[in-house]
Design a protein around this motif. Structure first.
Motif, mmCIF file in Angstrom:
data_model
loop_
_atom_site.group_PDB
_atom_site.id
_atom_site.type_symbol
_atom_site.label_atom_id
_atom_site.label_comp_id
_atom_site.label_asym_id
_atom_site.label_seq_id
_atom_site.Cartn_x
_atom_site.Cartn_y
_atom_site.Cartn_z
ATOM 1 N N GLY A 1 0.635 -1.256 0.152
ATOM 2 C CA GLY A 1 -0.186 0.337 0.053
ATOM 3 C C GLY A 1 0.823 1.545 -0.388
ATOM 4 N N THR B 1 6.451 2.478 -9.341
ATOM 5 C CA THR B 1 6.768 1.227 -8.834
ATOM 6 C C THR B 1 5.986 0.508 -8.715
ATOM 7 O OG1 THR B 1 6.948 2.781 -6.803
ATOM 8 C CG2 THR B 1 7.201 0.263 -6.076
ATOM 9 N N PHE C 1 -1.098 -4.260 -5.270
ATOM 10 C CA PHE C 1 -0.128 -2.831 -5.055
ATOM 11 C C PHE C 1 -1.261 -1.435 -5.143
ATOM 12 C CE2 PHE C 1 1.809 0.332 -6.830
ATOM 13 C CZ PHE C 1 3.180 0.525 -5.816
ATOM 14 N N THR C 2 -1.245 -1.079 -4.453
ATOM 15 C CA THR C 2 -1.070 0.279 -4.655
ATOM 16 C C THR C 2 -0.353 1.499 -4.402
ATOM 17 O OG1 THR C 2 -3.702 0.143 -4.223
ATOM 18 C CG2 THR C 2 -2.899 2.652 -3.808
ATOM 19 N N GLY C 3 0.217 2.564 -5.468
ATOM 20 C CA GLY C 3 1.175 3.162 -5.362
ATOM 21 C C GLY C 3 1.665 4.187 -6.870
ATOM 22 N N SER C 4 2.474 3.767 -6.659
ATOM 23 C CA SER C 4 3.044 5.191 -8.254
ATOM 24 C C SER C 4 3.321 3.808 -9.045
ATOM 25 C CB SER C 4 4.838 5.813 -8.080
ATOM 26 O OG SER C 4 5.418 4.735 -7.460
ATOM 27 N N LEU D 1 -3.052 2.883 -9.241
ATOM 28 C CA LEU D 1 -1.447 3.717 -9.482
ATOM 29 C C LEU D 1 -1.717 5.321 -10.083
ATOM 30 C CD1 LEU D 1 0.581 1.407 -12.109
ATOM 31 C CD2 LEU D 1 0.466 1.498 -9.820
ATOM 32 N N GLY D 2 -1.018 6.043 -9.922
ATOM 33 C CA GLY D 2 -1.285 7.606 -10.475
ATOM 34 C C GLY D 2 -2.234 7.965 -10.969
ATOM 35 N N GLU E 1 1.921 13.600 -12.331
ATOM 36 C CA GLU E 1 1.307 13.782 -11.041
ATOM 37 C C GLU E 1 1.865 14.392 -9.768
ATOM 38 O OE1 GLU E 1 1.467 10.108 -9.106
ATOM 39 O OE2 GLU E 1 -1.534 10.677 -8.382
ATOM 40 N N CYS F 1 -5.431 10.098 -4.942
ATOM 41 C CA CYS F 1 -4.296 9.172 -6.405
ATOM 42 C C CYS F 1 -5.451 10.161 -7.909
ATOM 43 C CB CYS F 1 -4.242 8.332 -6.517
ATOM 44 S SG CYS F 1 -6.254 6.997 -5.966
ATOM 45 N N TRP G 1 0.891 5.244 0.829
ATOM 46 C CA TRP G 1 0.904 6.485 2.752
ATOM 47 C C TRP G 1 -0.190 6.827 2.453
ATOM 48 C CZ3 TRP G 1 0.673 11.089 0.918
ATOM 49 C CH2 TRP G 1 2.040 11.382 0.055
ATOM 50 N N LYS H 1 1.589 -4.943 3.401
ATOM 51 C CA LYS H 1 3.100 -4.421 3.835
ATOM 52 C C LYS H 1 2.763 -2.685 3.530
ATOM 53 C CE LYS H 1 6.465 -2.869 0.828
ATOM 54 N NZ LYS H 1 6.223 -1.157 1.875
HETATM 55 P P1 NAD Z 1 5.115 4.497 -3.538
HETATM 56 O O1 NAD Z 1 5.443 3.772 -5.555
HETATM 57 O O2 NAD Z 1 6.422 5.139 -3.542
HETATM 58 O O3 NAD Z 1 5.394 3.174 -3.222
HETATM 59 C C1 NAD Z 1 4.078 2.409 -3.054
HETATM 60 C C2 NAD Z 1 4.888 1.187 -1.968
HETATM 61 O O4 NAD Z 1 4.849 0.222 -2.912
HETATM 62 C C3 NAD Z 1 5.421 1.207 -0.731
HETATM 63 O O5 NAD Z 1 5.230 0.710 -0.121
HETATM 64 C C4 NAD Z 1 6.658 1.052 -1.035
HETATM 65 O O6 NAD Z 1 7.091 0.962 0.205
HETATM 66 C C5 NAD Z 1 6.075 -0.050 -1.869
HETATM 67 N N1 NAD Z 1 7.728 -0.544 -2.606
HETATM 68 C C6 NAD Z 1 8.564 0.710 -3.694
HETATM 69 N N2 NAD Z 1 9.662 -0.230 -3.644
HETATM 70 C C7 NAD Z 1 9.189 -1.076 -4.109
HETATM 71 C C8 NAD Z 1 9.373 -1.790 -4.898
HETATM 72 N N3 NAD Z 1 10.571 -2.256 -5.856
HETATM 73 N N4 NAD Z 1 8.844 -3.353 -4.870
HETATM 74 C C9 NAD Z 1 7.605 -3.662 -3.767
HETATM 75 N N5 NAD Z 1 7.819 -2.363 -3.232
HETATM 76 C C10 NAD Z 1 7.660 -1.521 -3.407
HETATM 77 O O7 NAD Z 1 3.719 5.290 -3.584
HETATM 78 P P2 NAD Z 1 3.879 5.936 -3.005
HETATM 79 O O8 NAD Z 1 4.801 7.549 -2.439
HETATM 80 O O9 NAD Z 1 3.607 5.066 -0.982
HETATM 81 O O10 NAD Z 1 2.420 7.071 -3.017
HETATM 82 C C11 NAD Z 1 1.760 7.179 -4.000
HETATM 83 C C12 NAD Z 1 1.248 6.591 -5.186
HETATM 84 O O11 NAD Z 1 0.679 5.670 -4.836
HETATM 85 C C13 NAD Z 1 1.025 8.190 -5.895
HETATM 86 O O12 NAD Z 1 1.339 8.014 -7.185
HETATM 87 C C14 NAD Z 1 -0.854 7.596 -6.244
HETATM 88 O O13 NAD Z 1 -1.423 8.254 -6.747
HETATM 89 C C15 NAD Z 1 -0.626 6.569 -5.744
HETATM 90 N N6 NAD Z 1 -2.322 6.058 -5.243
HETATM 91 C C16 NAD Z 1 -2.784 5.422 -5.994
HETATM 92 C C17 NAD Z 1 -3.930 4.945 -5.324
HETATM 93 C C18 NAD Z 1 -5.556 4.418 -6.077
HETATM 94 O O14 NAD Z 1 -6.075 3.248 -6.077
HETATM 95 N N7 NAD Z 1 -4.657 4.157 -8.065
HETATM 96 C C19 NAD Z 1 -4.327 5.090 -4.079
HETATM 97 C C20 NAD Z 1 -3.901 5.385 -3.663
HETATM 98 C C21 NAD Z 1 -2.596 6.019 -3.319
#
Ligand code: NAD
Length: 488
Positions: free
Chosen positions: A171, A253, A247-250, A272-273, A408, A305, A173, A197
């Motif tokens: 996830g 990643t 996975f939720t994140g950028s 993602l973003g 973004e 996001c 943050w 995680k």
């Molecule tokens: P991030 O991609 O930096 O990290 C997300 C997660 O991935 C964290 O838990 C991090 O520790 C983990 N991570 C990092 N590198 C990794 C790897 N190599 N392998 C596996 N896991 C790894 O994102 P962030 O800064 O925590 O969150 C912001 C981003 O999340 C923004 O782009 C936002 O748009 C996106 N987001 C999307 C949604 C959605 O539902 N679409 C919701 C919330 C946030």
């Protein structure tokens, strides 16, 4: 092998007595097999900060290969028990977890505020939404069924809905408790176990969720929290006993996670973003459109996001729109996120605040005009002097090719762009690699649905923004992701 601690991370009394700048969290933050544990090797411990004060809140010890393996094995053992229960039995336990979340709503919200920096009003709403999410998926657990297919002669065939096994959730943050629930509720309802995680910046409320699931009666090890950053995340994705990754994140990643999952031929869901368009036609109800733009840009300090950060305004109403949106943005109360009157808290970290301010400097260099905000904000309260606050920013004179319009920012920065025709704005709105959400404001309902049909976005809002609910799928087009929340 790490020792498991079965005492709660934070007692209700400690949380009730806490306020901004006072909470100190000690002890293990990972959770598997029904108890809390820390890796034996603590030399890579990292500080976790409280965004509103800049103070160290706790130390996070990232899990290595041994702990990852231990957690995955405990999840697998729990899966073998949980998957044999009926949907109704699973629902019963999940509903108890939802009840406990509602009972401890104020405590969870308070810890979320301290760890994330968002306002207490928002955090409380997030926790209520999380309880609802578990209730919704608990309701579905008993309805999962296969098909009976009659074949020729006396033969027949049937299909079974089978769980995958150990599912991995990773996830971001910005909604720590919500994302952990959105991933675990559907997974658990279907008979899976989960390793979760969280982001290393927001490790706390997920541990509370693990404690709540355990108290509700899930088999020990069914929901586990493995703390750490990129390295731990990568170890988890590689683990051969992990059957699926959500996975939720950028985007960068997400690509890495997909690559690792591909090596193990594991199904992957990516949330993602975004850089979503919000389109305001000249016939819209201006006050409502302004409210939508504020909600779509400054919710959770702009760290959402699906925010509508490219605000396209039909040229004829641009002056009125700008006057009203700037007037309202200036009245947003920024400050102590624990105060009920606060509407915008602190950004997640010092580097992130600097990154957001950097986007504003770059926008100015590229010709944008700052109509309000965009500065670091230092509250009067001496307790908050080290916090990561900034004032909400509205940028005018923007063009589609500017960095602030293309990338973004993930902070409280609204870029406003003029447009003339419907055809033109649809083309410009879709001219992006993202496709998470979009918004349309108009009194012409036929046009609203026509525009929405042509927008490449997972969720489209008409005459409102960021109104979401657990019953709705949530996912993105293009680089904003694969799959949707409803299939975790
Ligand atoms: P991030 O991609 O930096 O990290 C997300 C997660 O991935 C964290 O838990 C991090 O520790 C983990 N991570 C990092 N590198 C990794 C790897 N190599 N392998 C596996 N896991 C790894 O994102 P962030 O800064 O925590 O969150 C912001 C981003 O999340 C923004 O782009 C936002 O748009 C996106 N987001 C999307 C949604 C959605 O539902 N679409 C919701 C919330 C946030």
């Amino acid at each position: 092998m790490a020792q498991l601690l079965r005492t709660p991370l934070l007692s209700p009394a400690v949380i009730q007595g806490a306020s901004t700048g006072t909470l100190e969290v000690k002890g293990p933050l990972s959770f598997w097999g029904g108890g809390r544990a820390n890796p034996l090797d603590t030399k890579h411990a990292e500080p976790v900060y409280e965004p509103a004060t800049g103070r160290v809140l706790c130390e996070l010890v990232p899990c290595g290969p041994e702990e990852v393996d231990q957690a995955v094995k405990s999840a697998h053992a729990a899966y073998l028990k949980w998957s044999k229960m009926s949907g109704m039995e699973r629902a019963h336990v999940m509903l108890e977890a939802a009840r406990l979340i509602r009972e401890r709503k104020d405590e969870i919200a308070k810890v979320e505020v301290i760890n994330n920096g968002k306002s207490i009003i928002e955090a409380t709403g997030n926790v209520q939404g999380a309880a609802q999410c578990i209730e919704y998926f608990a309701g579905l657990a008993g309805t999962l069924a296969g098909q009976h297919i009659q074949l020729s002669g006396n033969a027949f065939a049937y299909t079974r809905r089978e769980p995958l096994g150990v599912c991995l959730g990773i996830g971001a943050w910005n909604f720590p408790f919500t994302i952990a629930v959105m991933k675990s509720a559907p997974a658990l309802a279907c008979g899976n176990a989960m390793i979760y995680k969280p982001s290393p910046m927001t490790p706390l409320t997920t541990v509370m969720l693990a404690e709540i699931y355990t108290q509700a009666g899930v088999p020990e090890g069914l929901f586990n929290v493995v703390q750490g950053g990129a390295e731990t995340g990568s170890l988890l994705c590689h683990h051969p006993m992990v059957a699926k990754v959500s996975f939720t994140g950028s985007v960068p990643t997400g690509k890495k996670v997909m690559e690792i999952s591909a090596k193990g031929v594991k199904p992957v869901t990516l949330e993602l973003g975004g850089k979503s368009p919000l389109i305001i036609f000249k016939d819209s109800e201006l006050e409502n459109a302004v409210k939508g733009a504020l909600m779509g840009n400054f919710l959770t300090q702009g760290e959402v996001c699906c925010n509508g950060t490219r605000v396209f305004v039909q040229r004829e109403i641009m002056p009125q729109f700008l006057e009203e949106v700037v007037k309202r943005a200036k009245t947003i109360t920024v400050g102590d996120p624990m105060q009920i009157a606060t509407r915008m808290g602190a950004l997640i970290s010092r580097p992130h605040l600097e990154r957001v301010l950097g986007f504003i400097s770059q926008a100015k260099k590229e010709g944008a005009r700052v109509l309000c905000g965009g500065e670091p904000f230092v509250p009067n309260d001496p307790n908050l002097k080290g916090g990561y606050f900034m004032s909400p920013c509205v940028l005018d004179n923007c063009r589609d090719d500017m960095t602030c319009v293309k990338e973004e920012i993930f902070g409280p920065v609204m870029s406003v762009l003029p447009f003339d025709t419907e055809e033109e704005v649809i083309e410009r709105a879709n001219n992006t690699t993202f496709g998470l959400a979009a918004g349309v404001f108009t009194r012409d309902i036929a046009r609203a649905h026509r525009v929405v049909e042509n927008l490449q976005a997972g969720t489209c809002f008409i005459n409102n923004y960021n109104k979401t609910s657990v019953e709705l799928p949530f996912g993105g087009y293009k680089m904003s992701g694969i799959g949707s929340k409803e299939c975790f």
